[in-house]
Design a protein around this motif. Sequence first.
Motif, PDB file in Angstrom:
ATOM      1  N   GLY A 149       0.788  -1.225   0.000  1.00  0.00           N
ATOM      2  CA  GLY A 149       0.000   0.000   0.000  1.00  0.00           C
ATOM      3  C   GLY A 149       0.819   1.273   0.000  1.00  0.00           C
ATOM      4  N   ASP A 150       1.794   1.396   0.916  1.00  0.00           N
ATOM      5  CA  ASP A 150       2.598   2.618   0.992  1.00  0.00           C
ATOM      6  C   ASP A 150       3.433   2.810  -0.274  1.00  0.00           C
ATOM      7  OD1 ASP A 150       1.593   3.142   3.469  1.00  0.00           O
ATOM      8  OD2 ASP A 150       3.333   2.418   4.584  1.00  0.00           O
ATOM      9  N   LEU A 151       3.957   1.729  -0.802  1.00  0.00           N
ATOM     10  CA  LEU A 151       4.748   1.822  -2.031  1.00  0.00           C
ATOM     11  C   LEU A 151       3.873   2.266  -3.199  1.00  0.00           C
ATOM     12  CD1 LEU A 151       6.847  -1.464  -1.696  1.00  0.00           C
ATOM     13  CD2 LEU A 151       7.721   0.867  -1.509  1.00  0.00           C
ATOM     14  N   LEU A 152       2.651   1.744  -3.262  1.00  0.00           N
ATOM     15  CA  LEU A 152       1.758   2.080  -4.378  1.00  0.00           C
ATOM     16  C   LEU A 152       1.426   3.559  -4.422  1.00  0.00           C
ATOM     17  CD1 LEU A 152      -0.582  -1.026  -4.279  1.00  0.00           C
ATOM     18  CD2 LEU A 152       0.765  -0.285  -6.256  1.00  0.00           C
ATOM     19  N   VAL A 153       1.311   4.203  -3.266  1.00  0.00           N
ATOM     20  CA  VAL A 153       1.034   5.639  -3.244  1.00  0.00           C
ATOM     21  C   VAL A 153       2.110   6.392  -4.016  1.00  0.00           C
ATOM     22  CG1 VAL A 153       0.875   7.684  -1.777  1.00  0.00           C
ATOM     23  CG2 VAL A 153      -0.268   5.567  -1.086  1.00  0.00           C
ATOM     24  N   ASP A 154       3.383   6.094  -3.714  1.00  0.00           N
ATOM     25  CA  ASP A 154       4.488   6.775  -4.398  1.00  0.00           C
ATOM     26  C   ASP A 154       4.587   6.371  -5.866  1.00  0.00           C
ATOM     27  OD1 ASP A 154       5.237   8.129  -2.122  1.00  0.00           O
ATOM     28  OD2 ASP A 154       6.737   6.656  -1.518  1.00  0.00           O
ATOM     29  N   LEU A 155       4.363   5.096  -6.152  1.00  0.00           N
ATOM     30  CA  LEU A 155       4.483   4.617  -7.532  1.00  0.00           C
ATOM     31  C   LEU A 155       3.403   5.219  -8.415  1.00  0.00           C
ATOM     32  CD1 LEU A 155       5.324   0.888  -6.754  1.00  0.00           C
ATOM     33  CD2 LEU A 155       6.903   2.626  -7.624  1.00  0.00           C
ATOM     34  N   HIS A 156       2.168   5.302  -7.919  1.00  0.00           N
ATOM     35  CA  HIS A 156       1.093   5.928  -8.689  1.00  0.00           C
ATOM     36  C   HIS A 156       1.393   7.409  -8.924  1.00  0.00           C
ATOM     37  CE1 HIS A 156      -1.373   2.464  -8.963  1.00  0.00           C
ATOM     38  NE2 HIS A 156      -1.763   2.433  -7.697  1.00  0.00           N
ATOM     39  N   ARG A 157       1.907   8.066  -7.904  1.00  0.00           N
ATOM     40  CA  ARG A 157       2.213   9.500  -8.030  1.00  0.00           C
ATOM     41  C   ARG A 157       3.254   9.736  -9.122  1.00  0.00           C
ATOM     42  NH1 ARG A 157       6.316  12.158  -5.923  1.00  0.00           N
ATOM     43  NH2 ARG A 157       6.800  10.460  -4.490  1.00  0.00           N
ATOM     44  N   ARG A 158       4.188   8.820  -9.258  1.00  0.00           N
ATOM     45  CA  ARG A 158       5.259   8.966 -10.250  1.00  0.00           C
ATOM     46  C   ARG A 158       4.916   8.325 -11.590  1.00  0.00           C
ATOM     47  NH1 ARG A 158      10.755   7.633  -6.853  1.00  0.00           N
ATOM     48  NH2 ARG A 158      11.674   7.963  -8.913  1.00  0.00           N
ATOM     49  N   GLY A 159       3.781   7.666 -11.678  1.00  0.00           N
ATOM     50  CA  GLY A 159       3.368   7.044 -12.928  1.00  0.00           C
ATOM     51  C   GLY A 159       4.185   5.836 -13.311  1.00  0.00           C
ATOM     52  N   ILE A 160       4.673   5.081 -12.313  1.00  0.00           N
ATOM     53  CA  ILE A 160       5.535   3.932 -12.562  1.00  0.00           C
ATOM     54  C   ILE A 160       4.695   2.709 -12.944  1.00  0.00           C
ATOM     55  CG2 ILE A 160       7.232   2.363 -11.545  1.00  0.00           C
ATOM     56  CD1 ILE A 160       8.269   5.221 -11.982  1.00  0.00           C
ATOM     57  N   ASP A 161       5.120   2.032 -13.998  1.00  0.00           N
ATOM     58  CA  ASP A 161       4.460   0.793 -14.422  1.00  0.00           C
ATOM     59  C   ASP A 161       5.080  -0.443 -13.780  1.00  0.00           C
ATOM     60  OD1 ASP A 161       2.613   1.885 -16.517  1.00  0.00           O
ATOM     61  OD2 ASP A 161       4.512   2.513 -17.418  1.00  0.00           O
ATOM     62  N   VAL A 162       6.418  -0.410 -13.598  1.00  0.00           N
ATOM     63  CA  VAL A 162       7.142  -1.574 -13.079  1.00  0.00           C
ATOM     64  C   VAL A 162       8.168  -1.110 -12.046  1.00  0.00           C
ATOM     65  CG1 VAL A 162       8.467  -3.644 -13.638  1.00  0.00           C
ATOM     66  CG2 VAL A 162       6.975  -2.622 -15.372  1.00  0.00           C
ATOM     67  N   LEU A 163       8.164  -1.749 -10.869  1.00  0.00           N
ATOM     68  CA  LEU A 163       9.215  -1.555  -9.871  1.00  0.00           C
ATOM     69  C   LEU A 163      10.049  -2.820  -9.839  1.00  0.00           C
ATOM     70  CD1 LEU A 163      10.492   0.029  -7.470  1.00  0.00           C
ATOM     71  CD2 LEU A 163       8.881  -1.200  -5.982  1.00  0.00           C
ATOM     72  N   VAL A 164      11.365  -2.677 -10.099  1.00  0.00           N
ATOM     73  CA  VAL A 164      12.257  -3.834 -10.087  1.00  0.00           C
ATOM     74  C   VAL A 164      13.232  -3.687  -8.925  1.00  0.00           C
ATOM     75  CG1 VAL A 164      13.802  -5.311 -11.408  1.00  0.00           C
ATOM     76  CG2 VAL A 164      12.083  -3.936 -12.603  1.00  0.00           C
ATOM     77  N   MET A 165      13.328  -4.748  -8.118  1.00  0.00           N
ATOM     78  CA  MET A 165      14.123  -4.746  -6.893  1.00  0.00           C
ATOM     79  C   MET A 165      15.030  -5.964  -6.829  1.00  0.00           C
ATOM     80  SD  MET A 165      10.763  -4.179  -4.488  1.00  0.00           S
ATOM     81  CE  MET A 165       9.917  -5.449  -5.441  1.00  0.00           C
TER      82      MET A 165
END
Length: 245
Positions: A149-165
């Motif tokens: 949930g917390d990660l999705l807030v930032d990812l949606h704000r930045r328009g990220i499609d894929v987070l790779v870790m």
Amino acid sequence: MKIQLAIISDIHANIVALDEVLADIKKSGATQIYCLGDLVDFAPWGNEVIDRIQEKNIPCLLGNHDQRIAFDEPIIPLPHHDAVETANREIAINLSKKEISSSHKKWLSTLPYNLELTFQVGDRFRKILLVHASLHSNDEYVHESTPKGDLLVDLHRRGIDVLVMGHTHQAYVQRAEEVLFVNCGSVGRSKEKDKKASYVLVTLTEEGIDTTIVKVDYPVEEVAEAIYHSNIPDFYGDFLRAKDK
């Protein structure tokens, strides 16, 4: 039209595994390679791994182990390690602090913590964010079971499609609210039962984004023997040879 990226992480000074993975990537047809960091510690070839990443001009992030070596940070015990692993970890990291060359430490200190990539594929734009551990910390573990949930807030704000870790040494692909969470596992010190080197292929097309976790065999026994014949604790050779933990 398609764009295919190969993403690697957590080599941990295992040049044997790295070379096998790079050979496999060459056969895959990927046109770009990125590394999420943790080049050093736990196998005998930390300087050689850094040399190889430099030779191949592979864009690389600063992993938490790289950070500790580059800036001579203190070794902080981890709560999920028992006393035996804690003691061996301290020996291994202090050995890296001694053996990694000053020029390599300087190079590590210049690496970024994350990298945001935007590609145009036909009429579509695809955004990929590369991090070592998470958006918030170089030490945070984002497992498949971790709430997003917390990660999705930032990812949606930045328009990220894929987070790779990387960082966890356990590969997975998970979709949450139209965002792909991808962990590419570890090249040199897998925590999966098969102990194979892993990386991820990300394929971008107008129709969508496809991710494939690739597992690569390498001579684990050769690496374990090299550890046994070095000043690195035998603990890390035993770890590679164990298929059940």
